[in-house]
Design an enzyme around this catalytic site. Sequence first.
Site, PDB file in Angstrom:
ATOM      1  N   ASP A   7     142.159 -47.647  93.175  1.00 21.16           N
ATOM      2  CA  ASP A   7     143.127 -48.103  92.341  1.00 21.16           C
ATOM      3  C   ASP A   7     142.560 -47.992  90.719  1.00 21.16           C
ATOM      4  OD1 ASP A   7     145.274 -49.806  91.379  1.00 21.16           O
ATOM      5  OD2 ASP A   7     143.813 -51.198  91.114  1.00 21.16           O
ATOM      6  N   ASP A   9     143.977 -49.623  87.140  1.00 20.95           N
ATOM      7  CA  ASP A   9     144.052 -50.718  86.379  1.00 20.95           C
ATOM      8  C   ASP A   9     143.410 -51.900  87.011  1.00 20.95           C
ATOM      9  OD1 ASP A   9     146.055 -50.019  83.687  1.00 20.95           O
ATOM     10  OD2 ASP A   9     146.924 -49.001  85.509  1.00 20.95           O
ATOM     11  N   ASP A 164     141.362 -54.137  93.317  1.00 19.83           N
ATOM     12  CA  ASP A 164     141.182 -55.426  92.490  1.00 19.83           C
ATOM     13  C   ASP A 164     142.029 -56.372  93.073  1.00 19.83           C
ATOM     14  OD1 ASP A 164     142.746 -55.870  89.865  1.00 19.83           O
ATOM     15  OD2 ASP A 164     143.097 -53.763  90.931  1.00 19.83           O
TER      16      ASP A 164
END
Length: 218
Positions: A7, A9, A164
């Site tokens: 991922d 951001d 995240d």
Amino acid sequence: MAAIVFDLDGTLIDSAPDICGIANALLDRVGRAPITLAETRDFIGNGAGVFVARLRAARDLPDADHDRLLAEFIRRYDDAVHLTRPYPGVEEALSALLRAGHVLGICTNKPIRPTRVVLRHLGFERFFETVLGGDSLPVHKPDPAPLCAVFEALPQAPEIYVGDSEVDAETARRAGVPFLLFTEGYRKCPVDQMPHAAAFSDFAALPGLVARQVSVDV
């Protein structure tokens, strides 16, 4: 060797300050109070359209404004790189993974144009063989199709997804791949409530976690 997809951001980069700036510029134009950095991080994760919907809900903006605000948000997004920073140790970890022979890709819900712009700005393009954005396919995470598409574009190898958030954890679960959780990003629930093969707060630990996961898969 592993095929490792990240991922973006909240995982590799903290882009929330730039995104907060865009959001507050839009809100200022319509006479609404700004959102905080904490609110911005809470709104990130499901793509630009959902971000704008959450922004509207937080500041009581009508549904009829959605398309106009989204278009303006995306227009400003391409240049929103000046406050964005990699998390500590990211560049060193990516370099170490490449030296170990792994192949890397990105699967993000960020639109593809600002994704490429920020990777270029940070000098990170060199790390990734394949990059897929939130508008690259008709669907986006947590639908597993984008993640599967990135893995299909990489050489065949044991697969690992690094993210995240709850969205990332669910995407990995649906795709049936091990998930490594970076705990210092934009997640909204406790770590123990998110399915993951391993969790880490320091990118210096990531190469070792990958090596252990590969040994399990083999």
